[in-house]
Enzyme design. Structure first.
Site, mmCIF file in Angstrom:
data_model
loop_
_atom_site.group_PDB
_atom_site.id
_atom_site.type_symbol
_atom_site.label_atom_id
_atom_site.label_comp_id
_atom_site.label_asym_id
_atom_site.label_seq_id
_atom_site.Cartn_x
_atom_site.Cartn_y
_atom_site.Cartn_z
ATOM 1 C CG HIS A 1 -14.049 5.961 -4.801
ATOM 2 N ND1 HIS A 1 -14.420 7.226 -4.385
ATOM 3 C CD2 HIS A 1 -12.728 5.874 -4.543
ATOM 4 C CE1 HIS A 1 -13.373 7.854 -3.902
ATOM 5 N NE2 HIS A 1 -12.323 7.054 -3.983
ATOM 6 C CD GLU A 2 -10.845 2.792 -4.734
ATOM 7 O OE1 GLU A 2 -9.931 3.492 -5.204
ATOM 8 O OE2 GLU A 2 -11.328 2.996 -3.607
ATOM 9 N N GLY B 1 -10.711 0.492 2.089
ATOM 10 C CA GLY B 1 -11.784 -0.134 1.338
ATOM 11 C C GLY B 1 -11.259 -0.525 -0.030
ATOM 12 N N GLY B 2 -10.641 0.456 -0.673
ATOM 13 C CA GLY B 2 -10.090 0.194 -1.991
ATOM 14 C C GLY B 2 -8.905 1.095 -2.259
ATOM 15 C CG MET B 3 -4.416 1.759 -3.320
ATOM 16 S SD MET B 3 -4.467 3.497 -2.787
ATOM 17 C CE MET B 3 -3.568 4.251 -4.136
ATOM 18 C CD GLU B 4 -6.496 5.798 -5.847
ATOM 19 O OE1 GLU B 4 -6.898 5.062 -4.915
ATOM 20 O OE2 GLU B 4 -6.129 6.961 -5.665
ATOM 21 C CD GLU C 1 -9.374 9.823 -2.851
ATOM 22 O OE1 GLU C 1 -10.489 9.394 -3.218
ATOM 23 O OE2 GLU C 1 -8.323 9.154 -2.947
ATOM 24 C CD GLN D 1 -2.540 1.713 0.297
ATOM 25 O OE1 GLN D 1 -3.206 0.898 -0.320
ATOM 26 N NE2 GLN D 1 -2.521 3.002 -0.031
ATOM 27 N NE ARG E 1 -13.489 -0.304 4.183
ATOM 28 C CZ ARG E 1 -14.619 -0.309 3.491
ATOM 29 N NH1 ARG E 1 -15.367 -1.402 3.463
ATOM 30 N NH2 ARG E 1 -15.002 0.755 2.823
ATOM 31 C CE1 TYR F 1 -10.993 10.550 1.102
ATOM 32 C CE2 TYR F 1 -11.996 9.199 -0.593
ATOM 33 C CZ TYR F 1 -10.962 9.444 0.280
ATOM 34 O OH TYR F 1 -9.906 8.591 0.323
ATOM 35 C CD GLN G 1 -3.579 7.697 -2.069
ATOM 36 O OE1 GLN G 1 -4.348 6.754 -2.187
ATOM 37 N NE2 GLN G 1 -3.921 8.912 -2.381
ATOM 38 C CE LYS H 1 -16.719 3.245 5.754
ATOM 39 N NZ LYS H 1 -17.389 3.129 4.463
ATOM 40 C CG HIS I 1 -9.248 7.206 -7.709
ATOM 41 N ND1 HIS I 1 -8.944 8.526 -7.461
ATOM 42 C CD2 HIS I 1 -9.680 6.692 -6.532
ATOM 43 C CE1 HIS I 1 -9.188 8.796 -6.176
ATOM 44 N NE2 HIS I 1 -9.643 7.709 -5.590
HETATM 45 N N1 BES Z 1 -6.994 6.448 -2.676
HETATM 46 C C1 BES Z 1 -7.917 6.102 -1.667
HETATM 47 C C2 BES Z 1 -7.311 5.377 -0.506
HETATM 48 C C3 BES Z 1 -6.249 6.159 0.232
HETATM 49 C C4 BES Z 1 -6.383 7.504 0.470
HETATM 50 C C5 BES Z 1 -5.119 5.503 0.687
HETATM 51 C C6 BES Z 1 -5.378 8.194 1.147
HETATM 52 C C7 BES Z 1 -4.134 6.193 1.355
HETATM 53 C C8 BES Z 1 -4.254 7.538 1.586
HETATM 54 C C9 BES Z 1 -9.069 5.267 -2.240
HETATM 55 O O1 BES Z 1 -9.458 5.630 -3.521
HETATM 56 C C10 BES Z 1 -10.258 5.508 -1.370
HETATM 57 O O2 BES Z 1 -10.698 6.616 -1.311
HETATM 58 N N2 BES Z 1 -10.742 4.453 -0.707
HETATM 59 C C11 BES Z 1 -11.883 4.544 0.175
HETATM 60 C C12 BES Z 1 -13.111 3.985 -0.460
HETATM 61 C C13 BES Z 1 -13.949 4.955 -1.188
HETATM 62 C C14 BES Z 1 -15.194 4.282 -1.709
HETATM 63 C C15 BES Z 1 -14.305 6.175 -0.414
HETATM 64 C C16 BES Z 1 -11.600 3.690 1.394
HETATM 65 O O3 BES Z 1 -10.639 2.932 1.376
HETATM 66 O O4 BES Z 1 -12.350 3.771 2.348
HETATM 67 ZN ZN ZN Z 2 -10.391 7.504 -3.633
#
Ligand code: BES
Ligand code: ZN
Length: 626
Positions: free
Chosen positions: A318-319, A291-294, A341, A162, A580, A406, A164, A582, A322
């Site tokens: 979302h991803e 949740g996800g990484m693009e 974002e 990971q 996760r 976001y 980012q 979040k 990106h």
């Molecule tokens: N690029 C982000 C994940 C991220 C942001 C990693 C900042 C490290 C630092 C990814 O696109 C993202 O926003 N993921 C969200 C899910 C989205 C549906 C809001 C997540 O992981 O919660």
């Molecule tokens: Zn994102």
């Protein structure tokens, strides 16, 4: 701490040339340059820039290290004698220049929290190729090495990266700034039987000798460098789309993501051709902290979105989005994070609308606005962190990244869409992605483009639309659009009935989707949630047993706040079986509010921490004061 106050050469680790290298101390960055400079990178890409990286790495699960060579092709624009790279927790063994591998000197500078150390390499004016032999540390923050028990199949280990925001430097010595783009290719050696995939052109087949090769013809910033290794299978979803996962997860994943090709087509309809070849998804083990990484061509996703009913696939939208906002037009620095974002959250909603209809998309937007209002409420209406343009100086960028980028970003663009009308607005965005494709973008650069193409240098319009208040001011300007959702109103009516004393079993909930339930859970009044009343809900709707991670986490937050003890086994299970951030963060925060809660949290964490990714563990350590 001012990050420009670098510590010089306290860490002189190795001098490999015959001539002793004399480096002059870095001159402080001039004030006027400051906004242009990426404060989270030691590198100086305006003087010498990395254009291509060739990785040749062995993946060793026994020592939990990657070891091998990174060959950097550089362009020495200013003819400097030093190439400065970002590095953190890397052991640099040897550096040579050119195809003929001439030894050269290098030195690792003083270490700073989260920024790591500058790696200074002596180069000559005409340098083209820099070869770095190195190994990573078992503590590399970008890497999570999973034991077989932490995977679905329980038989093979797993590794994923990971990068980012500023973690690429913990596994590749590079100019770790989103303002620098390079192409790459890679040769990755893994134990036989395992498969390696990267955010690059992937083979869908297992290799018999454990060697995998990759190429990435489109230039990317370092935070999109990505690798995963494990017992993986592949299933096509559509012509250009597919999913990788551990064999036992593959079928469920293919079912969940069945609409991916449709989403890709919808995205192209909106904002122009997809420029990355294939779009695949990999479902990672549950410790994945996001949740996800693009990652380009290969979105990394948490298994917690496999709800079984496709109800959480807005994350894929979302991803995927990106691939335009972020991967194609990239925030120049982490202060401009909303350009990634906010645009993506807006675009995600447009994809959802195109594929699933306006009503569903409006409900998602309404949930997003609620999240934003809660976040701004928590940080305070005047918080600097509620600006779209952030000030992350001296901080780990990860810390300042909130819902503001976001959702405030999303609603800012919605406001512009509403004012200019979809036709003009969509044409504007398509042209933006096309014009700045494979480039980085600053906040000021975007506002200039907006001014030129839509505001037409009309100061009144800029004022009327409150552009500066949105971007450079706190809180939520009053011209924020309000999504009007019928479904939402219906749910609120049922929540009202329950708040007023109705039994859960009397409520009209047939046909409710995940998002209806989320709105419902958010609308329950705190002063109505006695343990007894929570039991009424739980009996009727089985919240403590739900397999839907979003509903479960919202429910468990109530359970903590209102000491609903019957849900505590589910809470312990949820905090242990997935990582996760979040989901973990609000639950641990809730528990930390009371002495009994904190004791329970510490008990769970004692066992669970080893399974969390360093990114999540760091956040929870801080919450629990460890
Ligand atoms: N690029 C982000 C994940 C991220 C942001 C990693 C900042 C490290 C630092 C990814 O696109 C993202 O926003 N993921 C969200 C899910 C989205 C549906 C809001 C997540 O992981 O919660
Ligand atoms: Zn994102």
């Amino acid at each position: 701490m001012n990050i420009y106050q670098r510590t010089g050469f306290s860490g002189l680790l190795c001098i490999c040339t015959l001539t002793l290298l004399a480096f002059s101390a870095c001159s402080p960055v001039k004030k006027e340059e400051k906004s242009m400079k990426d404060i989270h990178s030691y590198s100086e890409p305006d003087k010498i820039i990395v254009r291509h990286i060739r990785l040749d790495l062995d993946v060793d699960f026994d020592t939990q290290t990657l070891a091998g060579r990174a060959t950097l092709e550089v362009n020495n624009i200013a003819g400097v004698d030093t190439l400065i790279l970002d590095s953190r927790d890397l052991t640099i063994e040897r550096v040579t220049l050119g195809e003929d591998q001439r030894e050269t000197g290098f030195v690792l500078g003083g270490e700073q929290p989260f920024l790591g150390q500058p790696l200074r390499i002596a180069v000559d004016r005409g340098v083209r190729t820099v070869n770095i032999d190195y190994r990573t540390s078992p503590d590399a923050a970008a890497l999570q090495w999973l034991a077989p028990e932490q995977t679905a199949g329980k038989k093979h280990p797993f590794l994923f990266t990971q990068s980012q925001a500023v973690l690429a430097r913990t596994w590749v010595p590079c100019q770790d700034s989103p303002g620098v783009r390079f192409t790459f290719d890679a040769r990755i050696r893994v134990p036989t039987g395992l498969m390696a995939v990267m955010g690059a052109e992937n083979s869908q087949e297992h290799s018999s000798d454990g060697v995998y090769t990759f190429t990435m013809p489109q230039p990317i910033p370092s935070y999109l460098l990505a690798l995963a290794v494990g017992d993986l299978g592949f299933r096509p979803l559509g012509e250009r789309t597919g999913v990788y996962a551990e064999p036992s997860v593959l079928e469920k994943a293919a079912y969940e993501f069945a609409d991916t090709e449709k989403m890709l087509e919808a995205a192209e309809q909106l904002y122009g051709p997809y420029r990355w070849g294939r779009y695949d998804i990999i479902v990672l083990p549950p410790s994945f902290p996001f949740g996800g990484m693009e990652n380009p061509r290969l979105t990394f996703a948490t298994p917690t979105i496999l709800a079984g009913d496709r109800s959480l696939v807005s994350l894929i939208a979302h991803e995927l989005a990106h691939s335009w906002s972020g991967n194609l037009v990239t925030n120049a620095t982490w202060n401009d994070f909303w350009l990634n974002e906010g645009f993506t959250t807006y675009f995600e909603n447009r994809i959802m609308e195109a594929v699933y209809g306006r009503e569903f998309a409006t409900m998602l937007a309404a949930l997003g606005l609620q999240d934003l209002q809660r976040t701004i409420g928590q940080m305070g209406e005047t918080s600097r962190d509620s600006h779209l343009f952030l000030d992350l100086a001296g901080r780990d960028p990860d810390e300042g990244m909130t819902d503001v980028a976001y959702e405030k970003g999303h609603f800012f663009l919605r406001m512009l869409e509403k004012h200019f009308g979809r036709e003009r607005w969509d044409a504007f965005l398509s042209a933006y992605f096309d014009h700045f494709a494979f480039k980085s973008m600053t906040t000021a650069g975007f506002l200039d483009w907006l001014d030129e193409k839509l505001l037409q240098q009309n100061p009144d319009l800029r004022e009327d639309l409150r552009i500066d208040a949105w971007v450079y001011g706190p809180g939520l300007p009053e011209n924020c659009p309000q999504p009007a959702s019928d479904a939402l109103r219906q749910v609120l009516a049922q929540a009202e009935r329950w708040n007023a004393g109705a039994q859960a079993s009397e409520l009209e909930t047939s046909g409710w989707t995940t998002q209806h339930w989320l709105v419902f859970l958010r609308s329950l009044q705190d002063d109505r949630l006695s343990s007894e009343r929570m039991l009424d809900l739980d009996r009727a709707f089985g919240f403590s047993d739900t397999g839907n991670s979003e509903i479960l986490s919202a429910w468990l937050a109530h359970a903590i706040r209102h000491k609903y003890v019957p849900a505590w086994p589910a809470l312990q299970d949820f905090l242990t079986r997935q990582g996760r951030r979040k989901f973990l963060k609000p639950l641990y925060q809730g528990l930390a509010q009371t002495p009994e809660g904190k004791e329970f949290a510490l008990k769970i964490y004692q066992h669970a921490r080893a399974g969390y990714h360093p990114i999540s563990a760091e956040t929870i350590d801080a919450i629990l004061g460890l």
